[in-house]
Enzyme design. Structure first.
Site, PDB file in Angstrom:
ATOM      1  N   TYR A 138       0.819  -1.216   0.000  1.00 22.98           N
ATOM      2  CA  TYR A 138       0.000   0.000   0.000  1.00 22.98           C
ATOM      3  C   TYR A 138       0.853   1.267   0.000  1.00 22.98           C
ATOM      4  O   TYR A 138       0.353   2.352   0.321  1.00 22.98           O
ATOM      5  CB  TYR A 138      -0.906   0.020   1.239  1.00 22.98           C
ATOM      6  CG  TYR A 138      -2.165  -0.815   1.116  1.00 22.98           C
ATOM      7  CD1 TYR A 138      -2.108  -2.154   0.755  1.00 22.98           C
ATOM      8  CD2 TYR A 138      -3.414  -0.267   1.377  1.00 22.98           C
ATOM      9  CE1 TYR A 138      -3.255  -2.922   0.669  1.00 22.98           C
ATOM     10  CE2 TYR A 138      -4.570  -1.029   1.291  1.00 22.98           C
ATOM     11  CZ  TYR A 138      -4.487  -2.356   0.938  1.00 22.98           C
ATOM     12  OH  TYR A 138      -5.635  -3.109   0.853  1.00 22.98           O
ATOM     13  N   LYS A 190       4.343 -14.741   1.019  1.00 14.96           N
ATOM     14  CA  LYS A 190       4.366 -15.450  -0.270  1.00 14.96           C
ATOM     15  C   LYS A 190       5.821 -15.394  -0.728  1.00 14.96           C
ATOM     16  O   LYS A 190       6.136 -14.892  -1.810  1.00 14.96           O
ATOM     17  CB  LYS A 190       3.406 -14.754  -1.255  1.00 14.96           C
ATOM     18  CG  LYS A 190       3.236 -15.452  -2.590  1.00 14.96           C
ATOM     19  CD  LYS A 190       2.466 -16.756  -2.520  1.00 14.96           C
ATOM     20  CE  LYS A 190       2.497 -17.462  -3.877  1.00 14.96           C
ATOM     21  NZ  LYS A 190       1.869 -18.799  -3.835  1.00 14.96           N
ATOM     22  N   ASP A 223      -1.606 -18.479  -0.015  1.00 14.33           N
ATOM     23  CA  ASP A 223      -2.605 -19.353  -0.654  1.00 14.33           C
ATOM     24  C   ASP A 223      -2.989 -20.501   0.286  1.00 14.33           C
ATOM     25  O   ASP A 223      -4.163 -20.817   0.475  1.00 14.33           O
ATOM     26  CB  ASP A 223      -2.131 -19.857  -2.030  1.00 14.33           C
ATOM     27  CG  ASP A 223      -0.681 -20.326  -2.052  1.00 14.33           C
ATOM     28  OD1 ASP A 223       0.011 -20.215  -1.011  1.00 14.33           O
ATOM     29  OD2 ASP A 223      -0.230 -20.820  -3.106  1.00 14.33           O
ATOM     30  N   ASP A 247      -5.474  -7.464   4.546  1.00 13.33           N
ATOM     31  CA  ASP A 247      -6.746  -6.947   4.028  1.00 13.33           C
ATOM     32  C   ASP A 247      -7.610  -8.096   3.516  1.00 13.33           C
ATOM     33  O   ASP A 247      -8.786  -8.233   3.874  1.00 13.33           O
ATOM     34  CB  ASP A 247      -6.455  -5.940   2.904  1.00 13.33           C
ATOM     35  CG  ASP A 247      -7.734  -5.471   2.230  1.00 13.33           C
ATOM     36  OD1 ASP A 247      -8.691  -5.123   2.952  1.00 13.33           O
ATOM     37  OD2 ASP A 247      -7.784  -5.479   0.981  1.00 13.33           O
ATOM     38  N   ASP A 251     -11.240 -10.105   5.356  1.00 13.24           N
ATOM     39  CA  ASP A 251     -12.592 -10.298   4.807  1.00 13.24           C
ATOM     40  C   ASP A 251     -12.989 -11.767   4.958  1.00 13.24           C
ATOM     41  O   ASP A 251     -14.140 -12.092   5.269  1.00 13.24           O
ATOM     42  CB  ASP A 251     -12.647  -9.917   3.310  1.00 13.24           C
ATOM     43  CG  ASP A 251     -13.139  -8.487   3.080  1.00 13.24           C
ATOM     44  OD1 ASP A 251     -12.827  -7.604   3.902  1.00 13.24           O
ATOM     45  OD2 ASP A 251     -13.833  -8.255   2.062  1.00 13.24           O
TER      46      ASP A 251
HETATM   47  C1  IPM Z   1     -10.136  -2.061   4.412  1.00 20.34           C
HETATM   48  C2  IPM Z   1     -10.448  -1.579   3.033  1.00 20.34           C
HETATM   49  C3  IPM Z   1      -9.380  -0.618   2.550  1.00 20.34           C
HETATM   50  C4  IPM Z   1      -8.041  -1.321   2.587  1.00 20.34           C
HETATM   51  C5  IPM Z   1      -9.629  -0.087   1.127  1.00 20.34           C
HETATM   52  C6  IPM Z   1     -10.983   0.512   1.030  1.00 20.34           C
HETATM   53  C7  IPM Z   1      -8.554   0.837   0.676  1.00 20.34           C
HETATM   54  O1  IPM Z   1     -10.626  -2.645   2.160  1.00 20.34           O
HETATM   55  O2  IPM Z   1      -9.999  -1.242   5.338  1.00 20.34           O
HETATM   56  O3  IPM Z   1     -10.062  -3.280   4.596  1.00 20.34           O
HETATM   57  O4  IPM Z   1      -7.721  -2.100   1.702  1.00 20.34           O
HETATM   58  O5  IPM Z   1      -7.304  -1.077   3.528  1.00 20.34           O
HETATM   59 MN    MN Z   2     -10.613  -4.563   3.139  1.00 19.58          MN
END
Ligand code: IPM
Ligand code: MN
Ligand code: NAD
Length: 355
Positions: A138, A190, A223, A247, A251
């Site tokens: 990032y 990775k 992976d 990130d 999720d």
């Molecule tokens: C998160 C989001 C952000 C990230 C995006 C929106 C830039 O997905 O906070 O998880 O990747 O950090």
């Molecule tokens: Mn995210």
């Protein structure tokens, strides 16, 4: 412990604007109960601000936030503006400006919540993804060459520093030691394909792990980690990874424990030099924005994480317990958790538990 705090409130975009008011109500109730004072300083920054001013937040935004004790953020992102404009205009610069290098994303399977994985008992999944939050993939270094020509080239550079790797890895070990968990840290890289940056990370992980002989370790390629999150989620305690891998995996851990609507996060500067930021893992969810159905619990649990970081652990525990009770009773579940309660009804149930 200081008991008066000044909190920046940035609802942002989409459902961020719907889940912030309930979280503030929870903060009000709990602060009255525990004799804490929160002065809320509201900022209307985000994509509406961008439509008016051509930028996501004012030029001196960081200086406006700096003196405050913490930041509560809803979500940022709008279907009419490129995400890279909105996120690089607000969320990501705040994380970097205040050196919020440690992003903690807990994922716990609460009683009353069904994992999409079959036959998972309440409490069996209980992990925290610790994400490096200021560098890595990032870093926003790169550019376009021959823009819009057929031979266009894009270069995007990752930055991994020894300091950056060591401090996030150490943070993960310290969390594993403090947490009432399995005393394990899994490092995700990775390094079979990313032969410089992630090899440095692996070396740092090996070195830092020697300071924590009481903590079990494993190293996984990302992976295989994705596979093992699904195959054996119970085995994870603290999971540490780079900005991008953290990130993605957070999720996945959010969904394994029910929903994006339940996943809170912190963006910490553990040194306390600047404000840390607390926000749901989810985004602005344009697909449901404006309908009053967004699950406010991720935002409310972000208040839990904020209270804990600010040194109010009893108040924090009370917030988490109220959320857990609402989930366990199952009478006011939002749509993403299989119920039909709207944002306000879910929030009212949490407030009732607190009272
Ligand atoms: C998160 C989001 C952000 C990230 C995006 C929106 C830039 O997905 O906070 O998880 O990747 O950090
Ligand atoms: Mn995210
Ligand atoms: P998203 O998290 O906004 O939504 C993903 C899915 O989960 C959607 O179907 C949404 O309806 C559902 N969902 C998310 N939160 C929910 C909640 N509280 N209650 C019920 N359902 C919920 O991710 P996306 O769709 O990929 O991104 C939408 C926008 O948000 C994009 O602009 C993206 O860049 C941005 N985003 C911002 C942040 C942030 O501000 N921290 C985080 C992620 C994405």
């Amino acid at each position: 412990m200081a008991t008066a705090f000044r909190i920046a409130v940035l609802p942002g975009d989409g459902i961020g604007r719907e889940v912030m008011p309930p979280a503030l109500e929870v903060l009000d109730v709990v602060s009255a109960k525990y004799d804490l004072t929160f002065e809320k300083v509201a900022f209307d920054w985000g994509t509406d601000y961008y439509f008016q001013h051509g930028r996501m937040m004012p030029e001196d935004a960081i200086e406006q936030l700096r003196p405050l004790d913490a930041i509560l953020l809803g979500a940022i992102g709008h279907p009419k503006v490129q995400d890279n404009v909105t996120l690089n205009g607000l969320l990501l610069p705040i994380r970097r400006a205040f050196d919020q290098f440690a992003c903690e994303r807990p994922a716990k399977l609460y009683a009353g919540v069904r994992s999409p994985l079959a036959d998972k008992a309440a409490g069996s999944i209980d992990m925290v993804v610790v994400r490096e939050n200021t560098e890595g993939e990032y870093s926003q270094i790169g550019g376009f060459l021959y823009r819009d020509f057929p031979d266009e080239v894009a270069i995007q550079t990752s930055v991994f520093t020894r300091k950056g790797c060591e401090r996030i890895i150490r943070h993960a070990f310290e969390l594993a030691r403090r947490r009432n968990g399995k005393k394990r840290v899994a490092s995700i890289t990775k390094s079979n394909a990313q032969g410089y940056s992630m090899v440095l990370w692996d070396r740092c992980f090996a070195a830092v792990s020697e300071e924590f002989p009481d903590i079990e370790t494993e190293s996984l390629l990302v992976d295989a980690a994705a596979m093992n999150f699904v195959r054996r989620p119970e085995s994870f305690d603290v999971v540490v990874g780079s900005n991008l891998f953290g990130d993605i995996l957070s999720d996945l851990s959010a969904m394994l424990t029910g929903s994006m609507g339940l996943a809170p996060s912190s963006n910490l500067d553990p040194t306390g030099k600047g404000p840390s930021m607390f926000e749901p893992v989810h985004g602005s969810a344009p697909d449901i924005a404006g309908q009053g159905v967004a699950n406010p619990l991720a935002m409310i649990l972000s208040v839990w994480m904020m209270l804990d970081f600010l040194g109010a652990p009893e108040a924090a525990r009370d917030v988490e317990a109220a959320v857990a009770a609402v989930l366990a009773k199952g009478e006011a579940l939002p749509a993403d958790l299989g119920g039909n309660a709207g944002t306000a009804a879910v929030a009212a149930a949490v407030l009732a538990e607190l009272a």
